[in-house]
Design a protein around this motif. Structure first.
Motif, short mmCIF file in Angstrom:
data_model
loop_
_atom_site.label_atom_id
_atom_site.label_comp_id
_atom_site.label_asym_id
_atom_site.label_seq_id
_atom_site.Cartn_x
_atom_site.Cartn_y
_atom_site.Cartn_z
N ALA A 97 44.67 63.01 52.81
CA ALA A 97 44.28 64.13 51.94
C ALA A 97 45.35 64.26 50.86
O ALA A 97 46.54 64.10 51.13
N LEU B 233 41.36 66.63 59.51
CA LEU B 233 41.46 65.31 58.90
C LEU B 233 41.37 64.25 59.99
O LEU B 233 42.21 64.21 60.89
N LYS C 222 39.90 64.57 50.26
CA LYS C 222 40.04 63.72 51.45
C LYS C 222 39.32 62.40 51.23
O LYS C 222 38.27 62.35 50.59
#
Length: 109
Positions: free
Chosen positions: A89, A83, A100
């Protein structure tokens, strides 16, 4: 946590941050009462937040723990190790698929 250490060596740790970097979570997540369904990777300082969207966040429940400690509560969190900073997320339930998005759209799931 010994189980995670046996599976994840330093060579295959998927996060860019070290295992012991401090992350924000809640007492109820660490106590097993809530699961992580919302993760934020802050753009400004690169900090991670592992939260429960449905339960909300109260500062009195906040905890700083090592990244490896929160991952040990739910190994499916390893799926969001890529991420990027400035993203979040979210998922519907523990073990469910992550969605996401950039953090500026955080309030518009």
């Amino acid at each position: 946590m010994a189980g995670l250490a046996a599976v994840m060596t330093n060579d295959n740790w998927p996060f860019d941050e070290p295992r012991n970097v401090a992350v924000i979570t809640t007492r109820r997540i660490m106590g097993g009462e809530h699961s992580v369904d919302h993760v934020v990777h802050d753009e400004d300082d690169g900090a991670w937040q592992f939260l429960n969207w449905e339960a909300g966040f109260e500062m009195k429940e906040a905890m700083l723990v090592g990244l490896e400690e929160v991952i040990a509560t739910d190994k499916s969190l390893l799926q969001i190790s890529d991420l990027p900073p400035g993203w979040f997320a979210r998922r519907q339930r523990k073990g469910g698929p992550w969605r996401k998005a950039m953090s500026d759209s955080c309030d518009n799931p």
